[in-house]
Every structure is written in C-alpha cells, then in structure tokens.
Design an enzyme around this catalytic site. Sequence first.
Site, short mmCIF file in Angstrom:
data_model
loop_
_atom_site.label_atom_id
_atom_site.label_comp_id
_atom_site.label_asym_id
_atom_site.label_seq_id
_atom_site.Cartn_x
_atom_site.Cartn_y
_atom_site.Cartn_z
N ARG A 48 13.26 -19.69 -10.38
CA ARG A 48 14.09 -20.13 -11.51
C ARG A 48 15.42 -20.72 -11.05
O ARG A 48 16.13 -21.33 -11.83
CB ARG A 48 14.36 -18.95 -12.44
CG ARG A 48 13.14 -18.44 -13.15
CD ARG A 48 13.53 -17.35 -14.10
NE ARG A 48 14.37 -17.87 -15.15
CZ ARG A 48 13.93 -18.33 -16.31
NH1 ARG A 48 12.65 -18.31 -16.56
NH2 ARG A 48 14.76 -18.80 -17.22
N ASN A 79 22.34 -16.13 -17.97
CA ASN A 79 21.50 -17.32 -17.83
C ASN A 79 21.72 -18.15 -19.09
O ASN A 79 21.64 -17.63 -20.19
CB ASN A 79 20.03 -16.87 -17.71
CG ASN A 79 19.08 -18.05 -17.73
OD1 ASN A 79 19.47 -19.20 -17.50
ND2 ASN A 79 17.82 -17.76 -18.00
N GLY A 80 22.03 -19.44 -18.89
CA GLY A 80 22.27 -20.32 -20.04
C GLY A 80 23.54 -21.10 -19.82
O GLY A 80 24.02 -21.21 -18.68
N LYS A 117 4.28 -35.34 -9.36
CA LYS A 117 4.01 -34.23 -8.43
C LYS A 117 4.52 -34.59 -7.04
O LYS A 117 5.15 -33.79 -6.36
CB LYS A 117 2.51 -34.00 -8.42
CG LYS A 117 1.92 -32.65 -8.50
CD LYS A 117 2.13 -31.74 -9.65
CE LYS A 117 3.41 -31.78 -10.40
NZ LYS A 117 3.35 -31.26 -11.75
N CYS A 162 18.29 -20.32 -13.52
CA CYS A 162 18.83 -19.01 -13.23
C CYS A 162 17.84 -17.93 -13.64
O CYS A 162 17.14 -18.08 -14.63
CB CYS A 162 20.14 -18.71 -13.93
SG CYS A 162 21.42 -19.91 -13.65
N GLU A 199 1.33 -38.40 -13.71
CA GLU A 199 1.47 -37.01 -13.30
C GLU A 199 1.38 -36.89 -11.77
O GLU A 199 2.12 -36.15 -11.15
CB GLU A 199 0.40 -36.16 -14.01
CG GLU A 199 0.30 -34.70 -13.59
CD GLU A 199 1.58 -33.89 -13.73
OE1 GLU A 199 2.56 -34.37 -14.34
OE2 GLU A 199 1.61 -32.77 -13.19
N TRP A 213 20.94 -21.31 -10.48
CA TRP A 213 20.72 -22.75 -10.40
C TRP A 213 21.98 -23.34 -11.00
O TRP A 213 22.18 -23.29 -12.22
CB TRP A 213 19.47 -23.12 -11.21
CG TRP A 213 19.07 -24.55 -11.08
CD1 TRP A 213 18.21 -25.07 -10.15
CD2 TRP A 213 19.48 -25.64 -11.90
NE1 TRP A 213 18.08 -26.42 -10.35
CE2 TRP A 213 18.84 -26.80 -11.41
CE3 TRP A 213 20.33 -25.78 -13.00
CZ2 TRP A 213 19.01 -28.07 -11.97
CZ3 TRP A 213 20.52 -27.04 -13.57
CH2 TRP A 213 19.85 -28.16 -13.05
N GLU A 226 8.40 -34.63 -6.77
CA GLU A 226 9.00 -33.31 -6.88
C GLU A 226 8.99 -32.52 -5.58
O GLU A 226 9.98 -31.90 -5.23
CB GLU A 226 8.16 -32.46 -7.86
CG GLU A 226 8.47 -32.56 -9.27
CD GLU A 226 7.55 -31.63 -10.04
OE1 GLU A 226 8.01 -30.56 -10.43
OE2 GLU A 226 6.36 -31.97 -10.22
N HIS A 264 3.65 -58.07 -13.64
CA HIS A 264 4.80 -58.44 -14.47
C HIS A 264 6.11 -57.98 -13.81
O HIS A 264 7.11 -57.79 -14.49
CB HIS A 264 4.64 -57.85 -15.87
CG HIS A 264 3.43 -58.40 -16.57
ND1 HIS A 264 3.37 -59.67 -17.07
CD2 HIS A 264 2.21 -57.85 -16.79
CE1 HIS A 264 2.17 -59.89 -17.60
NE2 HIS A 264 1.44 -58.79 -17.43
N LYS A 282 12.15 -23.72 -12.32
CA LYS A 282 10.92 -23.65 -13.08
C LYS A 282 11.12 -23.86 -14.57
O LYS A 282 10.34 -24.51 -15.23
CB LYS A 282 10.26 -22.28 -12.83
CG LYS A 282 8.90 -22.10 -13.48
CD LYS A 282 7.87 -22.98 -12.82
CE LYS A 282 6.54 -22.95 -13.50
NZ LYS A 282 5.72 -24.12 -13.15
C1 F6R Z 1 6.75 -30.59 -13.13
C2 F6R Z 1 7.17 -29.60 -14.11
C3 F6R Z 1 8.14 -30.03 -15.14
C4 F6R Z 1 7.83 -29.29 -16.45
C5 F6R Z 1 8.94 -29.57 -17.47
C6 F6R Z 1 8.65 -28.91 -18.79
O1 F6R Z 1 5.85 -30.07 -12.22
O2 F6R Z 1 6.79 -28.47 -14.05
O3 F6R Z 1 8.15 -31.40 -15.33
O4 F6R Z 1 6.60 -29.70 -16.93
O5 F6R Z 1 10.15 -29.12 -16.96
O6 F6R Z 1 8.55 -27.53 -18.63
P1 F6R Z 1 7.86 -26.63 -19.72
O7 F6R Z 1 6.41 -26.99 -19.74
O8 F6R Z 1 8.09 -25.23 -19.28
O9 F6R Z 1 8.50 -26.97 -21.03
#
Ligand code: F6R
Length: 613
Positions: free
Chosen positions: A27, A100-101, A492, A2, A488, A74, A495, A511, A608
Amino acid sequence: MCGIVGYIGTKKACPILLAGLNRLEYRGYDSAGISTIEKKGLSLMKDKGRVKNLSNLDGINELEGTIGIAHTRWATHGVPSKENSHPHQDNSKTFSVVHNGIIENYNELRKFLTENGYTFYSQTDTEVIPNLIHYYFTKDEKNDKQKYLRAVKNACMDLKGSFAIEVISSLYTDNMIVVRKDSPLVIGTCEDEKYLSSDIPAILSYTRNFYLLNDFEFALLTRNNIEFFDKNLDKINKKVQNIEWNSSSAEKDGYDDFMLKEIYEQPKAIRETIGSRINLNSKCEFEELNLTKEYLQNLNKIYIVACGTAMHAGLSGKNTIEKLCRIPVEVDIASEFRYRNPILDEKTLCIFISQSGETADTIAALKLSKEQGSKTIAITNVIGSSITREADYSIYTHAGPEIAVASTKAYTSQVILINILAIYFAEVLEKKDKDILNKLKSDILDLPKKIEETLTCNNQIKNFAKQIYQEKDIFFLGRGIDETVSKEGSLKLKEISYIHSESYAAGELKHGPIALIENGITVISILTDKDLIKKTISNIQEVITRGAKTLVITNQKLDNDMFNVVINIPDTNQFVSPILSIIPLQLLAYYISKEKGLDVDKPRNLAKSVTVE
Ligand code: F6R
C-alpha cells in the site's frame, strides 16, 4: 495509499505490527514507523525507507508494550523523510496517531493550532491530528469517562478530506481509538486481542472475524472489548462479519513474487467468479440484483466507470453489453467522469469497477451518479469495502486477495464478471437467441481449463523477455476487443518494467504513431478477433517493413514465418478472449521486470489502493 496496522492484546505489539506492515507494504513503501504504549510513555520509532529499515532500528526489539500502532507510507504531503513518517505525535507527546488519507484543510488547521501555541515539525497534513486532539483534550473541563473519545471525535469533526486514524495515548494505557471516513480500516477480533488494518489480508492469519467501520464510526478498544459510537458519541451495535479468504491466499506459497502467484491463480479465481452464476440451461443468477425488463428497456445508456486496469476490464464489458443488449455503453475514467458534468438521470445505469473498492475517484464518481438519480452497481473484490457501502447493488469478483500492486487476477475476474452481467441483462431483456447465450456460457465455463493451457507459454515468454528487456519503447497493437487487451498489456509493462510503451488501435497507426517505428523496435500485437485479423495483419506488415521486431499473440493459425515470435493461445468466444490473451502479456511484464532486477510486487511510485484523488 499508506497502510496502517494496530494491535491491542496480551502479546508484545512490536513483532505483530512489523509483520502486519510487511504484509501491507504494497500500500505504500517510502517510510514506516511504529508507536507503542510503554511503561515510560509512548515509544516512537520511524524512518524513511522500507519496513526492513524500521525493523533494524536500534532499540526496536526492546519495545515491551502490548498496545501499538504502525504505518507504512506513500508520500502525499512532504518528501519521504524521518520527520514526515508516521506515527505523528502532539507537542506534549501524549497522543500518537497514524493516518491514511488526506486532510484537505490542514493548512487552515495548522494556522489555527500555530496561533494557539503549537509547533510543527513535519510537512505532513497528518501532524495536525494529534495536536488537534491535544487541543480539544486540554480545553475540555469535564473529566468523565468519555473525555478521550470526545477529544478524538472533536478533532475528527474539524477534518475535511479522507482519513482512517488510529490513536493511542500515554494517559489511557489500556485503550486505542480508531475512526474512519472515506479510507479503509478493519478491526479483526479474537477473545482478548484486537488487530487493526487497512486491509483484511494483513491480519488474516490471526482471525477471520472482522468489524467493518462506516464513515464517522468511532471504536474504543480494550483488549477484551470494543465499543462503537456514532458521530454524536451515541453507542451503536455492529455485527461481526466472517471473511472466507484463507490466510495462505495472503502468502507467497513458494512463488518468488505475489504477481507470479496471482497470475497462476487465475484458473481458480475465474472459477470462483463464475461460481453458481452461470447455468447452461437456465438464466444467469445475480441474487444481489433485481433489475426488471422494463427498467433495462428504458435505459438510454450504461456508463462503466473505473480507473486503470479496472477501466480496461470495463472496455471489454462495453463490447459484450452493446453486442448482446444493444444498449449504448460509455466507458469512462473515474477522475474525468466526476468532473465533466456527465449526463445522468434515472435512465442511465452506472457500473463502477474497483478491485479494492477504495479508489477515491471511482467512489466520488459513484456518489455523483447516485445524486443525479442513476442506479449504481459496484463490481469489487473486497467484501465490505467503501464502494459497497455507497452502491445500490454490489457484486463481488471473489478472486481472493490481490497483493501485487500490478493487477492480474483481479482484471480477468472483472472481465468475466462483467460478461456474465451482460448475459444477465440480455436474458432479462430477452434480447438474444438462447443458443448464442448458451454457447457463450459454455465457453465461459471452459475458461479455467483454457487459462491453464495458456499459462504453458511461460517459457516462450521468458525467453522473449530476455531478448527485449533493455528496450526503451515498446508498442502494442490490436483492433476491437484486442485493442482493449493491448491497452492493458501496455499498462502492465509500464508499471513494473518502467519501459515506455504505447498502445494503439492498429488502424490508427498510420495517422501519426508510425513515425516512431524504426529499425529494431518491438511491436506486440493481439490477434484474436476473427473478423479483424486480416486488417491488423496489414498494419503489422507496415511496421515490419519499417524494421520492427514483432511478437504476436493469437488463437488462429497464421503464417508464423512472418513474425519474430508467435504465442499460440486456445481459441475461445470472442467476448471473453481478453481473459486468455492478456496472460502472455502479464507474464511478459513480469519476466522483463525480473530480468531488470526490479521489485515486481512493489513498483516505484505506485501503491495498491489509491485512496486519494
Ligand atoms: C494496475 C492497477 C491499477 C488499478 C487502479 C484501480 O495494475 O492495479 O491501474 O486497476 O488503480 O484500482 P481499483 O481497481 O482498486 O479501483
């Protein structure tokens, strides 16, 4: 999770709020709404869907008010729908609130309010807040200047959980009240205008002067003034902070998407992260830290705790710290760490990595470590973020705002920063040969140039993306440091392309997972760890025998005919190789997502900053 925006000033609030919501949409983006103070009372416009939807609602352009609040959601409690969208109002429509929260005790509060005659129209936790404010406001017999503030404060003291809240009222047409606890909120200030937001980038084009609220600090705003209060409603003074980011860092600057822009910003971001921390002939500098040789010598263990991509950056930190300093390092997912009763004391150092500095699980894990006597270091990108207020030491990546939900430049800047931290530890400990450390430092200084070279694989990756974008499953393999990158790369891809993918330590393949390898499946391998390349090649051979299509990312000369596609990247020091080898994988995820016509910057179900558990 949010985004909230607010404006109090001399201009029409609505266009400013909509612009802020557009910038904050990363967000949360399943519904949006705004409320302004109009001559006839509070306006309320909201609906499910994107901010664009909200901008097209009938009558929105007729809003004249110069004070308003807005929200992009969100969903946590209740499906995305008009009723569940914010702002929420009390039954008498005297107070509008965005939040937000998560209010953890909303069921009890709802019951209490229902028993006191209030009706609820949504399934959200938030709707209790305006009604609770109304409850306290009407119960308060004093009619003094602080009545409004007192009602908001009393309501907030009943809330359990996390919140950043903005309140406006039809009875106080020159004011707004805001407060936060464990959720982000910043106040941007100009002469006769105040801008509020969950994140600095959304309002960076208006001001670079910000107030950052601490938990349970209340701000009473008018156009020209802000008064701050603590939870006893005693007045407090706060210092304005000047933020260095410029507003173009929050714009696309000609790129189709923020993600592509941020991938290409990596040379600059890494330069900024390195800053003046690395000097070839003197020790690394961290003015923020004062860890002594004796302290580091006595450590039993270092924990690196984070979520998602940040946790993957932590994995590369483990590799470097263990090899340079010979201190055992455990990397943990914050949501697991906090509940598994980890063994912590003053002989454990805990490092927390969080781009946003607002991730609920990471912050909770940090609080736990502090309670148990460990020293805590936060690595973050956002100045003044919640994590920096909790940690003993905070060090910043200085990567500039990252807007795309999928993290790219934040990851590489975290990897570089934790490597510099490892060098710093090694120098304080006087553990490692100066020449080895100097070689690593000079390789780090060369990285921005090498990232630029790596980015020239763009077209090769774009073509490969066209070949595989319709696939259902993709596998990633690597050993040692390359395994951390394959994790990673896989994240990516999932996502933003919604393709199922798995990452495996190459040696683990036989395995179990090799049972999934069948004709035509794509297997992507990272081959930069010189000591392990031959071993990984044997594993790739095993999947080729079973019909897999292979993409290999390497900094070594290989027999290219063996693989379907080879991406050559510059050679560098093994410790920092993830910074180069991840780039083709970031681009691959990006181009697959584009081929599929998806919203790269705002992938479904994600936001985000994850400020809830
Ligand atoms: C993936 C991504 C998430 C963040 C995770 C932690 O692309 O961005 O996996 O890395 O949500 O977020 P932060 O770094 O803000 O604690």
